[in-house]
Write a protein that holds these residues in place. Structure first.
Motif, PDB file in Angstrom:
ATOM      1  N   VAL A 181     -24.302  20.748   3.249  1.00 21.20           N
ATOM      2  CA  VAL A 181     -24.682  21.994   2.719  1.00 21.20           C
ATOM      3  C   VAL A 181     -23.117  23.078   2.282  1.00 21.20           C
ATOM      4  O   VAL A 181     -22.181  23.400   3.359  1.00 21.20           O
ATOM      5  N   LEU A 182     -22.616  23.214   1.432  1.00 21.76           N
ATOM      6  CA  LEU A 182     -21.332  24.016   0.942  1.00 21.76           C
ATOM      7  C   LEU A 182     -21.130  25.172   1.295  1.00 21.76           C
ATOM      8  O   LEU A 182     -19.652  25.630   1.474  1.00 21.76           O
ATOM      9  N   ASN A 183     -21.489  25.699   0.897  1.00 23.21           N
ATOM     10  CA  ASN A 183     -21.591  27.284   0.571  1.00 23.21           C
ATOM     11  C   ASN A 183     -22.663  28.438  -0.157  1.00 23.21           C
ATOM     12  O   ASN A 183     -23.570  27.349  -0.590  1.00 23.21           O
ATOM     13  N   LEU A 217     -22.528  21.002   7.864  1.00 23.88           N
ATOM     14  CA  LEU A 217     -22.161  21.831   7.153  1.00 23.88           C
ATOM     15  C   LEU A 217     -20.773  23.254   7.606  1.00 23.88           C
ATOM     16  O   LEU A 217     -19.822  22.766   7.963  1.00 23.88           O
ATOM     17  N   ASN A 218     -20.658  23.813   6.459  1.00 21.03           N
ATOM     18  CA  ASN A 218     -19.378  24.770   6.510  1.00 21.03           C
ATOM     19  C   ASN A 218     -19.325  26.000   7.262  1.00 21.03           C
ATOM     20  O   ASN A 218     -19.785  26.719   7.382  1.00 21.03           O
ATOM     21  N   ALA A 219     -18.570  25.629   8.023  1.00 14.70           N
ATOM     22  CA  ALA A 219     -17.994  26.204   9.495  1.00 14.70           C
ATOM     23  C   ALA A 219     -17.205  27.601   8.752  1.00 14.70           C
ATOM     24  O   ALA A 219     -17.499  29.281   9.162  1.00 14.70           O
ATOM     25  N   ASP A 220     -16.948  27.958   7.805  1.00 10.46           N
ATOM     26  CA  ASP A 220     -16.221  28.941   6.941  1.00 10.46           C
ATOM     27  C   ASP A 220     -17.114  30.206   6.484  1.00 10.46           C
ATOM     28  O   ASP A 220     -17.007  30.970   5.769  1.00 10.46           O
ATOM     29  N   ALA A 225     -23.481  28.492   8.309  1.00 10.27           N
ATOM     30  CA  ALA A 225     -23.276  28.279   9.583  1.00 10.27           C
ATOM     31  C   ALA A 225     -24.670  28.752  10.198  1.00 10.27           C
ATOM     32  O   ALA A 225     -25.125  27.796  11.466  1.00 10.27           O
ATOM     33  N   ALA A 226     -25.240  29.898   9.843  1.00  7.84           N
ATOM     34  CA  ALA A 226     -26.088  30.386  10.160  1.00  7.84           C
ATOM     35  C   ALA A 226     -27.060  29.097  10.539  1.00  7.84           C
ATOM     36  O   ALA A 226     -28.459  29.145  10.625  1.00  7.84           O
ATOM     37  N   MET A 227     -27.120  27.517   9.584  1.00  7.54           N
ATOM     38  CA  MET A 227     -28.008  27.338   9.468  1.00  7.54           C
ATOM     39  C   MET A 227     -28.546  25.435   9.999  1.00  7.54           C
ATOM     40  O   MET A 227     -29.385  25.359  10.423  1.00  7.54           O
TER      41      MET A 227
END
Length: 462
Positions: A181-183, A217-220, A225-227
Motif C-alpha cells: 500500500v503506497l499512499n 506499508l508506507n511509514a511516512d 501506517a494505521a493499516m
C-alpha cells in the motif's frame, strides 16, 4: 488447458467445438485486434461495441475459441455471464500456478510506476508477469493473471479501487502473498467521499493476507501506517524516516533524477534512478521493500532500480527535440498529489531553463474539484513555472486563474488543437514543457504532437 477443461471451470457449454481436447495455448484477450494464436477471446458487451460481433474475426486471427454469453458463428464456450466466467477462470488459475508469489499493489497514486519497478526487479529472480499499463480493475487483473504460465514465479498485480469492496473482490479472486500500500491521497475524492473512506477501501488489500504473507506499508503516510492493525501478516515498513526498515537517506536530485542511499536491515547500496521526479523515491522504496521481503540482496535491488525504465507510457516520459526543447509526457493520469509532484519535477529538471506547464483537468474530485484545480495553478506560480497553459473547460480555467493570480503568465485554450497552435508560437529553444492531465483528457496525443512538432516560428530562437 483444454477447451473442455475451461468449460468445466466456468460452467459453460461447448458450441461448435468438435474437439474439446484442443488446447488454449495463449492468453485471454478482450480486443479482437490483439488476438494471438491459441488465445481465448472474451466477448464483452460494452457501451459502444459488442465483442460477440467480432467473434468470427477473432477466431480467424487465431483464437482457439470465444468465451461468449450467447451462441456465435464460431467455436465458443457459452456462459451466462462473461465477467463471472472470467472471474472463475482467474480464481482457478491464480491458485493453480505452481510456486508463484502473488503481489498486489494499491495506492492513490504511484501504483503503475511502482508496479513497473517491482516487475523489473523481480524479473532478475525469476520469470515475472506484471500488469500491462494500468489494467488494474475487474477485467485488467484477470487478464494479467491469465497471461501467466506454469513457469511464472512472480505475479505483480496493480489493483485499483473505485469504492469500498472493490479490492476485497479482486483479492477474493487472487489470494495475495504480499500486499503493498503506497499512499492515501485526494485522488477519486468524488467517489470515496473522504481520505478516511479511501483508506478504508485501500486497506482491504492487507486484510486479505494470511499470517504467512507480508504487508509492505508506507511509514511516512499515517493513514497507511494505521493499516498495520488490519493485517494478520507481519509488516515491512518503508519510507524516508529512520523508523522504516527499508529507507532512503541522502536523497539528491540532479536534472530531475533522484539519487539516494538505500538502507535495508541487510546493508546499504547506492541507487541512481533513471526516472524523473523526487516522488519516484517513495515508489522505488516500496518496490525495494517488497523485493527485500522476497529475499533479494540489497545490492542487487539497487542495481535493478538504477537500470529500470518507465515501461508504461505517458508517465514522466522525457522526449528531447532536435531544437533543444524537452517534452515531459505525464498525461496518463492526474490528481492533486501527482500534479504537485510533476510540477516540482518540472522545475527541478529544468535547472534554470524556461518552464511551461500544459495542464488539463483532474477528474473524480467531487465537490473539491474547483478548489483543487485552482490550487494547482497557485502551486505552479509559487514554484516559479514560467508559463501555464490550461487545456479544457472550467477546470482548466480554475488552474489558469490560480496561476495568473500568483503572477505567472497563463493562457486558457479549449482543446488540443488550440493548445498546439498556441504552443507553436510560445515554445522556444531550450524550454522544458510538461503535459499533464487525467487520462480522459487525452493530452497524451498533444504530448506526441509537441514532440513531433518541427522547429518553426517561435520555437526556434529566444
Amino acid at each position: 488447458m483444454s477447451l473442455g477443461r475451461v468449460a468445466e471451470i466456468v460452467a459453460g457449454k461447448l458450441h461448435e467445438i468438435p474437439d474439446p481436447s484442443m488446447l488454449v495455448a495463449g492468453p485471454v484477450i478482450v480486443d479482437s485486434r490483439r488476438v494471438v494464436p491459441g488465445s481465448l477471446f472474451a466477448a464483452f458487451r460494452g457501451e459502444r461495441a459488442d465483442g460477440h460481433d467480432h467473434a468470427v474475426a477473432a477466431v480467424g486471427s487465431g483464437a482457439a475459441a470465444v468465451l461468449a454469453s450467447r451462441p456465435v458463428p464460431a467455436p465458443a464456450i457459452v456462459v451466462d455471464d462473461v465477467q463471472a466466467a472470467l472471474n472463475a477462470l482467474t480464481h482457478w488459475t491464480a491458485r493453480a500456478i505452481p510456486a508463484v508469489t502473488r503481489i498486489g499493489i494499491t495506492g492513490s497514486c504511484g501504483k503503475t510506476s511502482t508496479k513497473d519497478l517491482l516487475g523489473q526487479i523481480l524479473d532478475r529472480l525469476g520469470p515475472t508477469v506484471a500488469t500491462q499499463g494500468s489494467q488494474n480493475n475487474e477485467i485488467g487483473v484477470p487478464l494479467t493473471v491469465l497471461s501467466a504460465t506454469t513457469a511464472t514465479r512472480y505475479l505483480v498485480l496493480e489493483m485499483g479501487a473505485r469504492g469500498i469492496g472493490h479490492l476485497r473482490h479482486l483479492t477474493g479472486m487472487v489470494p495475495l502473498d504480499v500486499a503493498v500500500v503506497l499512499n492515501v491521497g485526494t485522488a477519486h475524492a468524488g467517489e470515496f467521499g473522504s481520505r478516511q473512506a479511501t483508506a478504508q477501501a485501500k486497506g482491504e488489500l492487507v486484510e486479505a493476507l494470511d499470517t504467512d504473507g507480508a504487508a509492505v506499508l508506507n511509514a511516512d503516510d499515517p493513514l497507511v501506517a494505521a493499516m498495520e492493525a488490519r493485517s494478520a501478516a507481519p509488516v515491512v515498513w518503508y519510507g524516508r524516516g529512520s523508523s522504516a526498515q527499508v529507507r532512503a537517506i541522502d536523497v539528491r536530485i540532479t536534472g530531475g533524477r533522484p539519487r539516494f542511499e538505500l538502507h535495508t536491515p541487510e546493508g546499504r547500496a547506492t541507487v541512481e534512478l533513471p526516472l524523473v521526479g523526487e516522488h519516484h523515491v517513495s515508489n522505488a522504496l516500496a518496490a525495494a521493500a517488497a523485493a527485500f521481503r522476497l529475499g533479494m540482496p540489497t545490492g542487487q535491488i539497487a542495481e535493478a532500480l538504477s537500470t529500470a525504465a518507465a515501461t508504461s507510457g505517458s508517465r514522466m516520459q522525457v522526449h528531447e527535440r532536435p531544437d533543444g526543447v524537452t517534452i515531459v509526457d505525464d498525461a496518463y493520469n492526474a490528481n492533486p498529489d501527482s500534479m504537485a509532484a510533476a510540477l516540482q519535477a518540472l522545475v527541478s529538471m529544468a535547472a534554470g531553463r524556461r518552464t511551461i506547464g500544459v495542464l488539463g483537468d483532474m477528474r473524480e474530485l467531487g465537490a473539491e474539484s474547483a478548489g483543487q484545480h485552482r490550487a494547482v495553478g497557485e502551486l505552479a506560480a509559487r514554484l516559479g513555472v514560467d508559463i501555464v497553459v490550461g487545456v479544457g473547460a472550467w477546470e482548466a480555467a480554475a488552474i489558469v486563474a490560480g496561476a495568473a493570480d500568483g503572477g505567472t503568465t497563463a493562457h486558457l485554450v479549449d482543446g488540443q488543437q488550440a493548445a498546439l497552435r498556441l504552443l507553436s508560437q510560445v515554445v522556444r529553444e531550450g524550454d522544458v514543457v510538461l503535459v499533464k492531465a487525467s487520462h480522459g483528457a487525452a493530452l497524451d496525443a498533444l504530448a506526441r504532437d509537441l514532440t513531433a512538432m518541427p522547429p518553426t516560428g517561435g520555437a526556434v530562437s529566444r
